[in-house]
Design a protein around this motif. Sequence first.
Motif, short mmCIF file in Angstrom:
data_model
loop_
_atom_site.label_atom_id
_atom_site.label_comp_id
_atom_site.label_asym_id
_atom_site.label_seq_id
_atom_site.Cartn_x
_atom_site.Cartn_y
_atom_site.Cartn_z
N ARG A 15 1.15 -1.14 -0.28
CA ARG A 15 0.05 -0.04 0.21
C ARG A 15 1.22 0.88 -0.26
O ARG A 15 1.32 1.29 0.84
CB ARG A 15 -1.08 0.03 1.36
N GLY A 16 0.85 2.27 -0.96
CA GLY A 16 1.93 3.28 -1.38
C GLY A 16 2.32 2.97 -2.24
O GLY A 16 3.27 2.16 -2.07
N ALA A 17 3.12 4.02 -2.67
CA ALA A 17 4.20 3.74 -4.01
C ALA A 17 5.34 4.76 -4.01
O ALA A 17 5.96 5.27 -5.17
CB ALA A 17 3.89 3.17 -5.36
N GLY A 18 5.07 6.10 -3.23
CA GLY A 18 6.12 6.89 -2.52
C GLY A 18 7.63 6.23 -2.15
O GLY A 18 8.06 5.16 -1.88
N THR A 38 -0.35 -0.11 -4.82
CA THR A 38 -1.43 0.20 -4.96
C THR A 38 -1.26 2.87 -4.25
O THR A 38 -0.09 2.43 -3.83
CB THR A 38 -2.16 0.54 -3.82
N GLU A 39 -2.20 3.09 -5.10
CA GLU A 39 -1.33 4.50 -4.99
C GLU A 39 -3.23 5.26 -5.70
O GLU A 39 -3.84 4.72 -5.87
CB GLU A 39 -0.67 4.93 -6.31
N PRO A 43 -1.67 10.84 -6.20
CA PRO A 43 -0.65 10.81 -5.16
C PRO A 43 0.64 12.28 -5.08
O PRO A 43 0.52 12.77 -6.32
CB PRO A 43 0.29 9.44 -5.51
N CYS A 51 10.10 7.19 -7.43
CA CYS A 51 9.43 6.81 -6.21
C CYS A 51 7.87 5.89 -7.87
O CYS A 51 8.03 6.62 -8.96
CB CYS A 51 8.03 7.90 -6.35
N GLY A 53 5.92 4.57 -7.50
CA GLY A 53 4.17 6.48 -8.15
C GLY A 53 4.33 7.02 -8.54
O GLY A 53 3.01 7.09 -9.46
N ILE A 88 1.35 -0.66 -11.12
CA ILE A 88 0.88 0.14 -9.82
C ILE A 88 -0.72 0.47 -9.92
O ILE A 88 -1.09 0.23 -11.50
CB ILE A 88 1.72 1.59 -10.41
N PRO A 92 -6.40 2.53 -3.58
CA PRO A 92 -6.43 3.34 -2.38
C PRO A 92 -7.29 2.35 -1.31
O PRO A 92 -6.95 1.79 -0.06
CB PRO A 92 -7.09 4.84 -2.26
N ILE A 109 1.65 3.64 4.08
CA ILE A 109 1.82 5.17 3.26
C ILE A 109 2.36 5.63 4.16
O ILE A 109 2.79 6.88 3.66
CB ILE A 109 0.04 4.27 3.35
#
Length: 281
Positions: A15-18, A38-39, A43, A51, A53, A88, A92, A109
């Motif tokens: 969860r998150g792609a930062g 997932t993003e 974002p 990243c 993301g 990706i 969310p 995240i």
Amino acid sequence: MKKVRMMEGPIVLIRGAGEQASGVGWVLAKAGFRVVMTELAEPLMIRWPVCFGNAVYEGRWQVEGIPAIHLDDPLACQAAWQSGEIPILIDPNLKSLSALSPLIVVDAILAKRNTGTTRNMAKLTFGLGPGFTAGIDVDVVIETNRGHDLGRLIYEGSAQPNTGIPGEIGGKTSRRVLYSPKAGIFKAKRAIGDYVHTDDCVGEIDDGVSSAAVFALCDGILRGLLRTNTAISQKVKIGDVDPRGRQDYCRTISEKARALGGAVLLGIAESGILYVSYAIE
């Protein structure tokens, strides 16, 4: 002919792609896991060159030799993995969870709170940073605070609470991070990789009525900066000045992100879940 690194191991949903999530995804993809991230639809990423993301905006993106691709359909993930790409998904709320059926879920995240991750989402779940309690929200919590315990696996209890103070880099803490003085549309005036001095204008925020300039608070390389024309709220992180002055740091994974990736990999190995999974198969 370029050799393709196929991802053939168990599925790991991140969860998150930062920035920090991408460090985790990079390590696990290198280890052969089928990583999917997932993003949000839009974002906010300060260090977007590192990243995964960023594929949401560009379609495809690459971080240190590992490519990512933005997909709309979770059923297309298998083809991406066979091509050596990290899918990706804009998801969310994890609507694709049942279709993907991941063995492992990692909440990276870094919202400083749990935004909905539960232990029953996978056989093994991780939560990065404060907001999770091991044994209740997730199986394993990973410490994200810089310092002696960075990357420590926590099997009982929680990570250190959010201090609100950025970690020290090059002798600077709060002065290296830039925040939005008001809500509006961010317009970049400098670029990631530029060397800036204290009081240099790096961008401005326009709310439709007036503009507010954002100034560097210390000397250094602009290691991170929001993409221009990004809509933001007040007091949102918009930039990161690295006083160490190393331009190559702008496009490589940080030591913190690598440490967190290694910690997740260690947590997977310690769980014994891979042995159980392959024994069943």
